[in-house]
Design a protein around this motif. Structure first.
Motif, PDB file in Angstrom:
ATOM      1  N   ASP A 119      11.107 -10.533   5.542  1.00 33.17           N
ATOM      2  CA  ASP A 119      10.310  -9.314   5.891  1.00 33.17           C
ATOM      3  C   ASP A 119       9.193  -9.029   4.988  1.00 33.17           C
ATOM      4  O   ASP A 119       8.745  -8.249   5.347  1.00 33.17           O
ATOM      5  CB  ASP A 119      11.613  -8.148   5.902  1.00 33.17           C
ATOM      6  CG  ASP A 119      12.609  -8.410   6.983  1.00 33.17           C
ATOM      7  OD1 ASP A 119      12.366  -8.928   7.942  1.00 33.17           O
ATOM      8  OD2 ASP A 119      13.933  -8.022   6.597  1.00 33.17           O
ATOM      9  N   THR A 120       9.069  -9.859   3.936  1.00 31.43           N
ATOM     10  CA  THR A 120       7.882  -9.487   3.100  1.00 31.43           C
ATOM     11  C   THR A 120       6.459  -9.739   3.905  1.00 31.43           C
ATOM     12  O   THR A 120       6.503 -10.604   4.877  1.00 31.43           O
ATOM     13  CB  THR A 120       7.838 -10.518   2.028  1.00 31.43           C
ATOM     14  OG1 THR A 120       9.249 -10.684   1.237  1.00 31.43           O
ATOM     15  CG2 THR A 120       6.654 -10.526   1.241  1.00 31.43           C
ATOM     16  N   GLY A 121       5.886  -8.870   3.946  1.00 34.46           N
ATOM     17  CA  GLY A 121       4.370  -8.962   4.332  1.00 34.46           C
ATOM     18  C   GLY A 121       3.949  -7.509   4.786  1.00 34.46           C
ATOM     19  O   GLY A 121       4.014  -6.478   4.006  1.00 34.46           O
ATOM     20  N   THR A 122       2.979  -7.267   5.643  1.00 32.01           N
ATOM     21  CA  THR A 122       2.130  -6.173   5.669  1.00 32.01           C
ATOM     22  C   THR A 122       2.807  -5.453   6.873  1.00 32.01           C
ATOM     23  O   THR A 122       2.690  -5.879   8.166  1.00 32.01           O
ATOM     24  CB  THR A 122       0.655  -6.484   5.892  1.00 32.01           C
ATOM     25  OG1 THR A 122       0.301  -7.201   4.814  1.00 32.01           O
ATOM     26  CG2 THR A 122      -0.167  -5.112   6.120  1.00 32.01           C
ATOM     27  N   TYR A 123       2.863  -4.240   6.953  1.00 30.32           N
ATOM     28  CA  TYR A 123       3.232  -3.223   7.980  1.00 30.32           C
ATOM     29  C   TYR A 123       2.398  -2.217   8.194  1.00 30.32           C
ATOM     30  O   TYR A 123       1.617  -1.916   7.402  1.00 30.32           O
ATOM     31  CB  TYR A 123       4.583  -2.732   7.570  1.00 30.32           C
ATOM     32  CG  TYR A 123       5.839  -3.447   7.493  1.00 30.32           C
ATOM     33  CD1 TYR A 123       6.757  -3.711   8.541  1.00 30.32           C
ATOM     34  CD2 TYR A 123       5.935  -4.360   6.331  1.00 30.32           C
ATOM     35  CE1 TYR A 123       8.095  -4.539   8.434  1.00 30.32           C
ATOM     36  CE2 TYR A 123       7.092  -4.992   6.193  1.00 30.32           C
ATOM     37  CZ  TYR A 123       8.149  -5.233   7.285  1.00 30.32           C
ATOM     38  OH  TYR A 123       8.964  -6.005   7.101  1.00 30.32           O
ATOM     39  N   THR A 142      -4.114   7.952  13.664  1.00 30.59           N
ATOM     40  CA  THR A 142      -4.230   7.733  11.936  1.00 30.59           C
ATOM     41  C   THR A 142      -3.506   6.625  11.814  1.00 30.59           C
ATOM     42  O   THR A 142      -2.442   6.110  12.232  1.00 30.59           O
ATOM     43  CB  THR A 142      -3.549   8.734  11.424  1.00 30.59           C
ATOM     44  OG1 THR A 142      -4.257  10.361  11.762  1.00 30.59           O
ATOM     45  CG2 THR A 142      -3.617   8.619   9.845  1.00 30.59           C
ATOM     46  N   SER A 143      -4.022   5.472  11.087  1.00 32.64           N
ATOM     47  CA  SER A 143      -3.506   4.388  10.525  1.00 32.64           C
ATOM     48  C   SER A 143      -3.235   4.065   9.235  1.00 32.64           C
ATOM     49  O   SER A 143      -3.870   4.586   8.284  1.00 32.64           O
ATOM     50  CB  SER A 143      -4.571   3.213  10.998  1.00 32.64           C
ATOM     51  OG  SER A 143      -3.974   1.959  10.613  1.00 32.64           O
ATOM     52  N   LYS A 144      -2.082   3.907   8.897  1.00 28.76           N
ATOM     53  CA  LYS A 144      -1.465   3.645   7.532  1.00 28.76           C
ATOM     54  C   LYS A 144      -1.073   2.044   7.467  1.00 28.76           C
ATOM     55  O   LYS A 144      -0.137   1.692   7.992  1.00 28.76           O
ATOM     56  CB  LYS A 144      -0.377   4.640   7.160  1.00 28.76           C
ATOM     57  CG  LYS A 144      -0.740   5.976   7.055  1.00 28.76           C
ATOM     58  CD  LYS A 144       0.194   7.113   6.718  1.00 28.76           C
ATOM     59  CE  LYS A 144      -0.330   8.309   6.801  1.00 28.76           C
ATOM     60  NZ  LYS A 144      -1.407   8.458   5.675  1.00 28.76           N
ATOM     61  N   THR A 145      -1.307   1.340   6.288  1.00 24.34           N
ATOM     62  CA  THR A 145      -1.074  -0.086   5.984  1.00 24.34           C
ATOM     63  C   THR A 145      -0.312  -0.035   4.589  1.00 24.34           C
ATOM     64  O   THR A 145      -0.454   0.501   3.662  1.00 24.34           O
ATOM     65  CB  THR A 145      -2.273  -0.958   5.822  1.00 24.34           C
ATOM     66  OG1 THR A 145      -3.172  -0.852   6.974  1.00 24.34           O
ATOM     67  CG2 THR A 145      -1.765  -2.260   5.562  1.00 24.34           C
ATOM     68  N   ILE A 146       1.131  -0.665   4.785  1.00 23.79           N
ATOM     69  CA  ILE A 146       1.917  -0.762   3.680  1.00 23.79           C
ATOM     70  C   ILE A 146       2.233  -2.223   3.494  1.00 23.79           C
ATOM     71  O   ILE A 146       2.639  -3.060   4.610  1.00 23.79           O
ATOM     72  CB  ILE A 146       3.400  -0.152   4.110  1.00 23.79           C
ATOM     73  CG1 ILE A 146       3.133   1.247   4.776  1.00 23.79           C
ATOM     74  CG2 ILE A 146       4.216  -0.081   2.909  1.00 23.79           C
ATOM     75  CD1 ILE A 146       4.110   1.985   4.982  1.00 23.79           C
ATOM     76  N   VAL A 147       2.186  -2.659   2.346  1.00 29.19           N
ATOM     77  CA  VAL A 147       2.484  -4.020   1.892  1.00 29.19           C
ATOM     78  C   VAL A 147       3.921  -4.130   1.293  1.00 29.19           C
ATOM     79  O   VAL A 147       3.963  -3.574   0.107  1.00 29.19           O
ATOM     80  CB  VAL A 147       1.455  -4.809   0.867  1.00 29.19           C
ATOM     81  CG1 VAL A 147       1.726  -6.288   0.523  1.00 29.19           C
ATOM     82  CG2 VAL A 147       0.076  -4.757   1.837  1.00 29.19           C
ATOM     83  N   ILE A 148       4.728  -4.669   1.856  1.00 31.13           N
ATOM     84  CA  ILE A 148       6.063  -4.637   1.477  1.00 31.13           C
ATOM     85  C   ILE A 148       6.388  -6.094   0.759  1.00 31.13           C
ATOM     86  O   ILE A 148       6.379  -7.150   1.082  1.00 31.13           O
ATOM     87  CB  ILE A 148       7.114  -4.689   2.688  1.00 31.13           C
ATOM     88  CG1 ILE A 148       6.882  -3.219   3.214  1.00 31.13           C
ATOM     89  CG2 ILE A 148       8.469  -4.537   2.002  1.00 31.13           C
ATOM     90  CD1 ILE A 148       6.927  -2.014   2.345  1.00 31.13           C
ATOM     91  N   ASN A 149       7.090  -6.081  -0.489  1.00 29.22           N
ATOM     92  CA  ASN A 149       7.641  -7.394  -1.022  1.00 29.22           C
ATOM     93  C   ASN A 149       8.850  -6.939  -1.301  1.00 29.22           C
ATOM     94  O   ASN A 149       9.744  -6.065  -1.897  1.00 29.22           O
ATOM     95  CB  ASN A 149       6.799  -7.399  -2.581  1.00 29.22           C
ATOM     96  CG  ASN A 149       7.106  -8.691  -3.241  1.00 29.22           C
ATOM     97  OD1 ASN A 149       7.489  -9.782  -2.515  1.00 29.22           O
ATOM     98  ND2 ASN A 149       7.302  -8.673  -4.693  1.00 29.22           N
ATOM     99  N   VAL A 150       9.548  -8.202  -0.650  1.00 21.79           N
ATOM    100  CA  VAL A 150      11.459  -8.153  -0.990  1.00 21.79           C
ATOM    101  C   VAL A 150      11.605  -9.150  -2.109  1.00 21.79           C
ATOM    102  O   VAL A 150      11.123 -10.043  -2.220  1.00 21.79           O
ATOM    103  CB  VAL A 150      11.897  -8.597   0.583  1.00 21.79           C
ATOM    104  CG1 VAL A 150      13.180  -8.694   0.337  1.00 21.79           C
ATOM    105  CG2 VAL A 150      11.617  -8.218   1.539  1.00 21.79           C
TER     106      VAL A 150
END
Length: 222
Positions: A119-123, A142-150
């Protein structure tokens, strides 16, 4: 209005403003970016509707790009009080965690159970909102980008901890300052009131004494 009363009303106005911000206000808070493996995680996505008096409808779409992928894939859609999981990798472990209706949809957060390293990646969260004015409709995106690191365990940085502590210290300090200002203004107004009463009493006694002297002078002249 006297200066003393204006000083008293200032902290009261600040308290009212603070209370209005605490109840029903929309604040666009950034999502956390570090998830723990095998635990649930909330991906926050808030898009405040700036014109609160204008009716609106909204839909939210989520997209996901794993760390080893080049393109985004459609992850999830929410609209008309219904959610639809598009990406099979998130079947039975993704849930809507935002606003419960589309008329005032401002929170488009989702919750993922049992996070894995895959699930690590960009949402990416995209709000599509339609403002309904009397004579026309206006669409906004409206756009929001979240980079998640597990990670295996949560590791909060010292800067994050210090910023959170300073935020709470600032809030407590503001409350204390407002309380001190209210007490100071109340005492100042009380002292001013007592002085005004003493001055009024002194003037009354002076007038009474002068009247008595005048009466005595009239009697002697007779």
């Amino acid at each position: 209005m006297s200066a003393e009363h204006e000083l008293l009303l200032l902290p009261l106005a600040l308290l009212v403003l603070q209370a209005s911000l605490c109840h029903g206000a929309c604040v666009e808070v950034d999502s956390d970016t570090e998830a723990v493996a095998s635990e649930g995680f909330k991906l926050g996505c808030i898009s405040c509707k700036m014109r609160g008096e204008v009716p609106a409808t909204a839909t939210v779409k989520w997209y996901f790009k794993a760390s080893d992928e080049l393109d985004f894939s459609h992850l999830y859609s929410y609209g008309d009080q219904m959610g639809d999981i598009i990406d099979p990798r998130f079947y039975e472990r993704l849930y809507w965690n935002g606003s419960k209706h589309t008329r005032d949809l401002q929170d488009g957060s989702i919750y993922i159970l049992n996070m894995t390293y895959n699930d690590t990646g960009t949402y990416q969260c995209i709000f599509n909102r339609v403002l309904m004015y009397p004579n026309y409709e206006f669409q906004t995106n409206t756009s929001k980008t979240i980079v998640i690191n597990v990670v295996p365990r949560l590791t909060r940085g010292m800067a994050s901890i210090l910023s959170e502590v300073m935020m709470y210290v600032s809030i407590i300090g503001l409350q204390f300052w407002l309380l001190v200002e209210m007490i100071y203004c109340y005492r100042k107004i009380s002292v001013a009131g007592e002085e005004a009463l003493r001055e009024s009493a002194a003037e009354y006694l002076a007038i009474a004494s002068e009247s008595k002297d005048n009466c005595a002078g009239v009697q002697v002249a007779e």
